[in-house]
Design a protein around this motif. Structure first.
Motif, PDB file in Angstrom:
ATOM      1  N   GLN A 148       0.840  -1.201   0.000  1.00  0.00           N
ATOM      2  CA  GLN A 148       0.000   0.000   0.000  1.00  0.00           C
ATOM      3  C   GLN A 148       0.875   1.251   0.000  1.00  0.00           C
ATOM      4  N   CYS A 149       1.928   1.234   0.818  1.00  0.00           N
ATOM      5  CA  CYS A 149       2.776   2.415   0.944  1.00  0.00           C
ATOM      6  C   CYS A 149       4.033   2.029   1.721  1.00  0.00           C
ATOM      7  N   PRO A 150       5.240   2.155   1.131  1.00  0.00           N
ATOM      8  CA  PRO A 150       6.460   1.786   1.849  1.00  0.00           C
ATOM      9  C   PRO A 150       6.636   2.559   3.157  1.00  0.00           C
ATOM     10  N   LYS A 151       6.147   3.797   3.147  1.00  0.00           N
ATOM     11  CA  LYS A 151       6.276   4.615   4.361  1.00  0.00           C
ATOM     12  C   LYS A 151       5.437   4.012   5.502  1.00  0.00           C
ATOM     13  N   ARG A 152       4.271   3.460   5.160  1.00  0.00           N
ATOM     14  CA  ARG A 152       3.426   2.843   6.179  1.00  0.00           C
ATOM     15  C   ARG A 152       4.172   1.674   6.830  1.00  0.00           C
ATOM     16  N   LEU A 153       4.813   0.870   5.992  1.00  0.00           N
ATOM     17  CA  LEU A 153       5.564  -0.270   6.511  1.00  0.00           C
ATOM     18  C   LEU A 153       6.705   0.212   7.406  1.00  0.00           C
ATOM     19  N   TRP A 154       7.436   1.232   6.941  1.00  0.00           N
ATOM     20  CA  TRP A 154       8.584   1.739   7.704  1.00  0.00           C
ATOM     21  C   TRP A 154       8.126   2.289   9.062  1.00  0.00           C
ATOM     22  N   LEU A 155       7.025   3.068   9.044  1.00  0.00           N
ATOM     23  CA  LEU A 155       6.504   3.636  10.293  1.00  0.00           C
ATOM     24  C   LEU A 155       6.059   2.526  11.245  1.00  0.00           C
ATOM     25  N   HIS A 156       5.402   1.515  10.683  1.00  0.00           N
ATOM     26  CA  HIS A 156       4.933   0.387  11.500  1.00  0.00           C
ATOM     27  C   HIS A 156       6.110  -0.275  12.212  1.00  0.00           C
ATOM     28  N   GLN A 212      10.117   8.798   1.624  1.00  0.00           N
ATOM     29  CA  GLN A 212       9.359  10.029   1.423  1.00  0.00           C
ATOM     30  C   GLN A 212       8.182   9.727   0.497  1.00  0.00           C
ATOM     31  N   VAL A 213       6.995   9.669   1.048  1.00  0.00           N
ATOM     32  CA  VAL A 213       5.797   9.401   0.233  1.00  0.00           C
ATOM     33  C   VAL A 213       4.772  10.481   0.563  1.00  0.00           C
ATOM     34  N   GLU A 214       4.243  11.115  -0.478  1.00  0.00           N
ATOM     35  CA  GLU A 214       3.208  12.133  -0.273  1.00  0.00           C
ATOM     36  C   GLU A 214       1.893  11.443   0.054  1.00  0.00           C
ATOM     37  N   VAL A 215       1.023  12.129   0.807  1.00  0.00           N
ATOM     38  CA  VAL A 215      -0.301  11.554   1.050  1.00  0.00           C
ATOM     39  C   VAL A 215      -1.099  11.581  -0.260  1.00  0.00           C
ATOM     40  N   ASP A 267      -4.488   9.153  -2.617  1.00  0.00           N
ATOM     41  CA  ASP A 267      -5.582   8.164  -2.599  1.00  0.00           C
ATOM     42  C   ASP A 267      -5.166   6.866  -1.911  1.00  0.00           C
ATOM     43  N   HIS A 268      -3.870   6.514  -2.044  1.00  0.00           N
ATOM     44  CA  HIS A 268      -3.407   5.243  -1.485  1.00  0.00           C
ATOM     45  C   HIS A 268      -3.536   5.202   0.044  1.00  0.00           C
ATOM     46  N   CYS A 269      -3.731   6.372   0.680  1.00  0.00           N
ATOM     47  CA  CYS A 269      -3.834   6.386   2.151  1.00  0.00           C
ATOM     48  C   CYS A 269      -5.106   5.686   2.640  1.00  0.00           C
ATOM     49  N   ASN A 270      -6.048   5.479   1.735  1.00  0.00           N
ATOM     50  CA  ASN A 270      -7.286   4.793   2.129  1.00  0.00           C
ATOM     51  C   ASN A 270      -7.553   3.536   1.322  1.00  0.00           C
ATOM     52  N   PRO A 315      -7.909   1.966   5.139  1.00  0.00           N
ATOM     53  CA  PRO A 315      -7.419   3.231   5.695  1.00  0.00           C
ATOM     54  C   PRO A 315      -6.120   3.002   6.457  1.00  0.00           C
ATOM     55  N   CYS A 316      -5.104   3.790   6.151  1.00  0.00           N
ATOM     56  CA  CYS A 316      -3.804   3.658   6.821  1.00  0.00           C
ATOM     57  C   CYS A 316      -3.929   4.219   8.243  1.00  0.00           C
ATOM     58  N   ASP A 317      -3.257   3.573   9.192  1.00  0.00           N
ATOM     59  CA  ASP A 317      -3.377   4.026  10.583  1.00  0.00           C
ATOM     60  C   ASP A 317      -2.279   5.021  10.975  1.00  0.00           C
ATOM     61  N   PHE A 318      -1.627   5.630   9.984  1.00  0.00           N
ATOM     62  CA  PHE A 318      -0.660   6.692  10.300  1.00  0.00           C
ATOM     63  C   PHE A 318      -1.122   8.027   9.704  1.00  0.00           C
ATOM     64  N   GLN A 319      -2.391   8.129   9.395  1.00  0.00           N
ATOM     65  CA  GLN A 319      -2.883   9.356   8.756  1.00  0.00           C
ATOM     66  C   GLN A 319      -2.722  10.561   9.667  1.00  0.00           C
ATOM     67  N   GLY A 320      -2.923  10.353  10.974  1.00  0.00           N
ATOM     68  CA  GLY A 320      -2.770  11.462  11.927  1.00  0.00           C
ATOM     69  C   GLY A 320      -1.383  12.074  11.813  1.00  0.00           C
ATOM     70  N   PHE A 321      -0.369  11.229  11.667  1.00  0.00           N
ATOM     71  CA  PHE A 321       1.021  11.695  11.558  1.00  0.00           C
ATOM     72  C   PHE A 321       1.264  12.346  10.190  1.00  0.00           C
ATOM     73  N   CYS A 322       0.861  11.649   9.117  1.00  0.00           N
ATOM     74  CA  CYS A 322       1.204  12.137   7.768  1.00  0.00           C
ATOM     75  C   CYS A 322       0.423  13.380   7.354  1.00  0.00           C
ATOM     76  N   PHE A 323      -0.818  13.484   7.826  1.00  0.00           N
ATOM     77  CA  PHE A 323      -1.638  14.611   7.376  1.00  0.00           C
ATOM     78  C   PHE A 323      -1.440  15.857   8.242  1.00  0.00           C
TER      79      PHE A 323
HETATM   80  S1  SF4 Z   1      -0.922   8.123   5.650  1.00  0.00           S
HETATM   81 FE1  SF4 Z   1      -0.563   7.766   3.470  1.00  0.00          FE
HETATM   82  S2  SF4 Z   1       1.502   8.478   3.066  1.00  0.00           S
HETATM   83 FE2  SF4 Z   1       1.317   8.255   5.285  1.00  0.00          FE
HETATM   84  S3  SF4 Z   1       2.080   6.210   5.686  1.00  0.00           S
HETATM   85 FE3  SF4 Z   1      -0.101   6.037   5.443  1.00  0.00          FE
HETATM   86  S4  SF4 Z   1      -0.442   5.532   3.312  1.00  0.00           S
HETATM   87 FE4  SF4 Z   1       1.670   6.307   3.487  1.00  0.00          FE
END
Ligand code: SF4
Length: 462
Positions: free
Chosen positions: A27-35, A215-218, A220-223, A227-235
Motif C-alpha cells: 500500500q505504501c512503503p512509508k506505512r511499513l517503515w513507520l509500523h 518520502q511518500v506524499e499523502v 488516494d493510497h492512504c485509504n 485506511p492507513c493508521d498513520f494518517q494522523g502523523f502524515c496529514f
Molecule cells: S498516511 Fe498515506 S503516506 Fe502516510 S504512511 Fe499512510 S499511506 Fe503512506
C-alpha cells in the motif's frame, strides 16, 4: 514430551516481513517503515475498527469447523511466531492432516495460513475472509502466502479463499457448510509470484535503512485498500487550499415542482440498523442490515405542531415483524412519506416485505408514497456552505445552523449502530438507559432536521 521437543527444535531467526507488513508495504512503503520503526505514531483504533477486527477473528474461528479436529499452531503471543513455524513443521512430520494457523518462513518472510489440509496425500491451503466475495487485495495476500509456503518446501495442490455466502439465510442452528463459500484463487496467485518475489526483496532492502523514512506524499493510497493508521502523523500540518464551492444556486421552478408532489399528512421517517458478519438470528444473512429503530415526525395539517413517533427494539434480536407492524401502524394509508436518501429505507422495506409476505400490500403502498427529500438538494438548492455534498450532515448546518449533531452523544448512524449492538454486552442498567436515551435523541434529530429542511424549501419557519 512436547516441551522437550520445543527445546530441541532450532527456531528460525525472527522474520523481517509478515503477510500483514508485506501488505502495508504494497500500500505504501512509508506505512511499513513507520509500523516497524515508529509504531508509537500510529492512530488509536476506534471502537468500530476494533469491532471489525474482532469480527474477522470470530469468522476465522468459525470456518475452522469446516475442517474439524485439527491441531492449532497459533502462537501464544505476537513474539512466538517462530515457535509456530517449528510447531507446524513438527505437526506435518507427525502426520497431522488439518492444521490451523499453519506458519511458514522463507528468507525472512513469515506467513500463517488459516487452515492447512492434507487430502489424498496432497496439501490444500485455505485463507478465511469475512467479506462476501473475493477482493483484489485477497489475491495479493494469498499470493504472498503461497510464495512463502511453497518456497519453504511444502507443495500446495490448491489455494482457496473461504468467504461468507451472502445467499445464506439462517434458519435454526448455524449451518457452517452453507454460511461459507470456497473459491480457488490458485490461477490468479500463480500470476503474482514474480511480483511477490521482487516486492519482497525491495521491501526488505528498504527496511534495512532504519533511519531513512521513505518520502511518500499523502494521496488516494492512504485509504486503499484499507485506511492507513498513520494518517494522523502524515496529514498533520498539511496545508490544503480553500476549495471553491461556487455560487449559491436555487432553482425555484424545480423546487416548486418537488413541493407540489407532497400531500398531507406528511411523514418524515428515518431507520437505524445494525449488522453482523455472522447471522445471529433466524431470517438473517451475513451483514443483513437489521432495523432496530425508527423515528417518524408527522405534519398532519399545514401549520400543525409535528407529532413524533418512535420505535426502539428492546434487545439486539430486533424482531423484524414487530418493527414492521409498528411502522405500518404509524404510517397509516395516506399522505407523503419523506425520507432523506430513499434507497436505504426502500431496500429495508422490500426485505421486510419478502420476509413477511402477509404485509406485502401494505408495504407496497408505503413504497409508492416514498419521496426523497434529498432530491432538491442534489442540484436545485445548492449553497457553498454545503461543501459539494448533499448529505444531511452538510445540508442541515448550511440551512438550519441552529440545529447541530455536534451536541449529541451519538452523532452519526455508524455510532448508533455500534452503540445499539453493544447493548447486549452492557450489564449496568444505568448505562443501558443512557445509551437508549442517546439513540432516541439521535434518531429524533434526523427526522426533526427533515421537518426543518422541508420548512426551508417551502419558505416557512417551522
Ligand atoms: S498516511 Fe498515506 S503516506 Fe502516510 S504512511 Fe499512510 S499511506 Fe503512506
Amino acid at each position: 514430551m512436547i516441551k522437550n521437543n520445543k527445546k530441541l527444535m532450532p527456531l528460525p531467526p525472527k522474520h523481517i516481513l509478515s503477510k500483514s507488513t508485506f501488505m502495508y508495504g504494497c500500500q505504501c512503503p512509508k506505512r511499513l517503515w513507520l509500523h516497524k520503526y515508529k509504531p508509537a505514531l500510529r492512530d488509536a483504533m476506534d471502537e468500530a475498527q476494533q469491532a471489525v477486527f474482532q469480527q474477522g477473528t470470530d469468522v476465522g474461528k468459525l470456518a475452522e469447523q469446516l475442517f474439524p479436529g485439527g491441531v492449532d499452531a497459533r502462537p501464544k503471543d505476537s513474539f512466538s511466531y517462530q515457535q509456530s513455524v517449528a510447531d507446524t513443521a513438527k505437526y506435518i512430520a507427525n502426520g497431522h492432516e488439518v492444521i490451523y494457523e499453519a506458519a511458514f518462513q522463507y528468507e525472512g518472510m513469515l506467513c500463517a495460513v488459516d487452515i492447512l489440509v492434507k487430502q489424498n496425500d496432497q496439501w490444500y491451503a485455505y485463507e478465511v475472509k469475512s467479506t462476501t466475495s473475493v477482493k483484489a487485495q485477497h489475491i495479493t495476500d494469498a499470493a504472498f502466502q503461497y510464495y512463502v509456503i511453497t518456497h519453504a518446501g511444502l507443495e500446495l495442490a490448491d489455494f482457496s479463499i473461504i468467504h461468507l455466502n451472502n445467499q445464506y439465510i439462517r434458519k435454526g442452528d448455524l449451518n457452517i457448510q452453507e454460511l461459507f463459500a470456497v473459491s480457488s484463487v490458485l490461477e490468479n496467485i500463480l500470476l503474482e509470484q514474480d511480483f511477490i518475489h521482487e516486492q519482497g526483496e525491495s521491501l526488505k532492502e528498504m527496511l534495512q535503512k532504519k533511519t531513512d523514512m521513505p518520502q511518500v506524499e499523502v494521496g488516494d493510497h492512504c485509504n486503499k485498500p484499507y485506511p492507513c493508521d498513520f494518517q494522523g502523523f502524515c496529514f498533520k500540518g498539511i496545508e490544503t487550499d480553500e476549495p471553491d464551492y461556487g455560487e449559491p444556486y436555487i432553482n425555484q421552478t424545480a423546487i416548486q415542482a418537488f413541493l407540489a408532489q407532497i400531500e398531507y399528512p406528511i411523514y418524515h421517517i428515518d431507520f437505524e440498523s445494525w449488522s453482523a458478519a455472522v447471522p445471529e438470528y433466524d431470517g438473517h444473512w451475513p451483514y443483513r442490515q437489521v432495523c432496530f429503530q425508527y423515528s417518524v415526525h408527522v405534519e398532519r395539517t399545514p401549520g400543525a405542531e409535528p407529532e413524533h413517533y418512535v420505535y426502539l427494539a428492546t434487545g439486539t434480536h430486533s424482531s423484524s415483524l414487530e418493527f414492521l407492524e409498528s411502522l405500518l401502524n404509524v404510517l397509516g394509508d395516506a399522505g407523503t412519506i419523506l425520507v432523506y436518501n430513499k434507497s436505504f429505507e426502500a431496500i429495508r422495506l422490500k426485505e421486510l416485505m419478502h420476509e413477511h409476505p402477509q404485509h406485502t400490500e401494505a408495504v407496497e403502498k408505503v413504497l409508492d408514497r416514498l419521496l426523497d427529500l434529498m432530491q432538491p438538494f442534489r442540484k436545485d438548492y445548492r449553497l457553498p456552505e454545503m461543501e459539494d455534498s448533499y448529505s444531511i450532515k452538510y445540508v442541515l448546518p448550511a440551512l438550519v445552523p441552529e440545529l447541530s449533531y455536534n451536541d449529541l452523544t451519538i452523532g452519526n448512524g455508524g455510532d448508533a449502530s455500534t452503540a445499539f449492538y453493544q447493548l447486549k454486552n452492557t450489564i449496568d442498567p444505568d448505562d443501558v438507559e443512557r445509551t437508549r436515551k442517546a439513540l432516541l435523541e439521535y434518531c429524533k434529530m434526523d427526522t426533526w432536521a427533515m421537518v426543518k429542511l422541508l420548512g426551508v424549501l417551502r419558505g416557512i419557519n417551522v
